[in-house]
Scaffold this active site. Structure first.
Site, short mmCIF file in Angstrom:
data_model
loop_
_atom_site.label_atom_id
_atom_site.label_comp_id
_atom_site.label_asym_id
_atom_site.label_seq_id
_atom_site.Cartn_x
_atom_site.Cartn_y
_atom_site.Cartn_z
N ASP A 235 0.82 -1.21 0.00
CA ASP A 235 0.00 0.00 0.00
C ASP A 235 0.86 1.26 0.00
O ASP A 235 2.08 1.21 0.19
CB ASP A 235 -0.92 0.02 1.23
N TYR B 21 7.00 -9.88 6.46
CA TYR B 21 6.90 -8.44 6.68
C TYR B 21 7.55 -8.09 8.01
O TYR B 21 7.52 -8.88 8.97
CB TYR B 21 5.44 -7.99 6.70
#
EC number: 5.4.99.12
Length: 309
Positions: free
Chosen positions: A63, A128
């Site tokens: 994002d 992540y």
């Protein structure tokens, strides 16, 4: 003319981009999209003068504001001479373009891969990293005014105060690990309503250390050094739902702050629904999140070639 597929390992700072995936609709010719990572990569590849319009395929669609330490993408290129671009030439060309245009993207490595290799479908694990910094101080205002390390500005999430239970955070992480329906942890997005939401979250690892800042600089005499507690939260899965990682970290932070309980976490997992998300859990900022690894099977890695020879 022979087509060749190239796999690129890339890193980038997400702040100036609207996201990794291109926002401008593709057309003929393919329009430039300088506001996204994908768009910038395609613009740089045009400098190689291929016969085709370079169309990047991303392994992960981060994002707006999210960074990448190591992500991957692939692209097919046709060359007029019929020869194949040397992978190192692709790396150098792109990095020169990014440096000249002051674009925070770097190509770490380029490989030749089989023409049926797909960087997203072939990925076996994604990791992540979320960076969280706790400022330990009796005076809560001083760290925010004087002591936030400048090198971590827009790179980590800061929490100022002493009410933060890391052990509870680790207990919550163990509850969230494993095979669950993570619908509660998925933000609503157009086209995602009917998406399969069962996932296996392989591991959540919370690494901690105490320091007086990252930089080895001397504090001015009128400033008392502030102790920081650094938390690196690593989350691994083959694939994630929309904003699942940021929602997971937000949940862990809320538990550590005492805003929600372990019982609440169990409910969110056992009753997967949009309505099960607790309003006291606030989504963490994108700038603390990094895609740190995209992993492939050893069999696929064995097919990667570093040169045309």
């Amino acid at each position: 003319m022979a087509m060749q597929r190239y796999l690129l390992y890339i890193s980038y700072i997400g702040k100036p981009f609207r996201g990794a995936q291109r926002q401008v609709k593709a057309g003929t010719p393919r329009p430039d999209d300088p506001s996204t990572v994908q768009g910038r990569l395609e613009m740089g590849l045009k400098l190689l003068n291929p016969c085709n319009e370079p169309a990047i395929f991303l392994s992960s669609r981060t994002d707006s504001g999210v960074h990448a330490l190591s992500s991957t993408c692939h692209v097919d290129l046709y060359r007029k001479s019929g020869l194949i671009y040397d992978p190192q030439t692709v790396t150098i060309c792109l990095n020169k373009y990014f440096l000249k245009e002051d674009v925070p993207i770097r190509v770490l490595k380029t490989y030749l891969v089989p023409n049926d290799f797909h960087c997203r479908h072939k990925a076996t694990l994604r990791t992540y990293l979320y960076k969280l910094i706790l400022a330990q101080s009796d005076n809560y205002k001083k760290p925010s005014l004087f002591h936030c390390p400048i090198e971590e500005l827009d790179r980590s999430l800061f929490h100022i105060g002493q009410n933060f239970n890391i052990e509870k955070m680790k207990e919550a992480a163990k509850l969230i690990e494993g095979h669950h329906d993570f619908r509660t942890f998925m933000s609503q997005h157009v086209g995602h309503a009917d998406r399969e939401t069962r996932r296996v979250l392989e591991k959540i690892e919370i690494q901690e250390s105490c320091k007086f800042g990252y930089s080895n600089y001397s504090y001015p005499s009128f400033i008392e050094p502030c102790e920081y507690h650094f938390l690196n939260i690593h989350i691994q899965s083959r694939g994630f739902l929309y904003k699942q990682v940021r929602r997971t970290v937000a949940t862990l932070v809320a538990v550590a702050q005492g805003k929600v309980s372990l019982r609440d976490i169990k409910y969110m997992l056992e009753v997967p629904a949009v309505s099960s998300w607790l309003p006291q859990i606030k989504l963490v900022e994108a700038h603390g999140l990094y895609l740190s690894e995209v992993r492939y099977s050893p069999e696929d890695v064995a097919l990667f070639r570093e040169s045309i020879s």
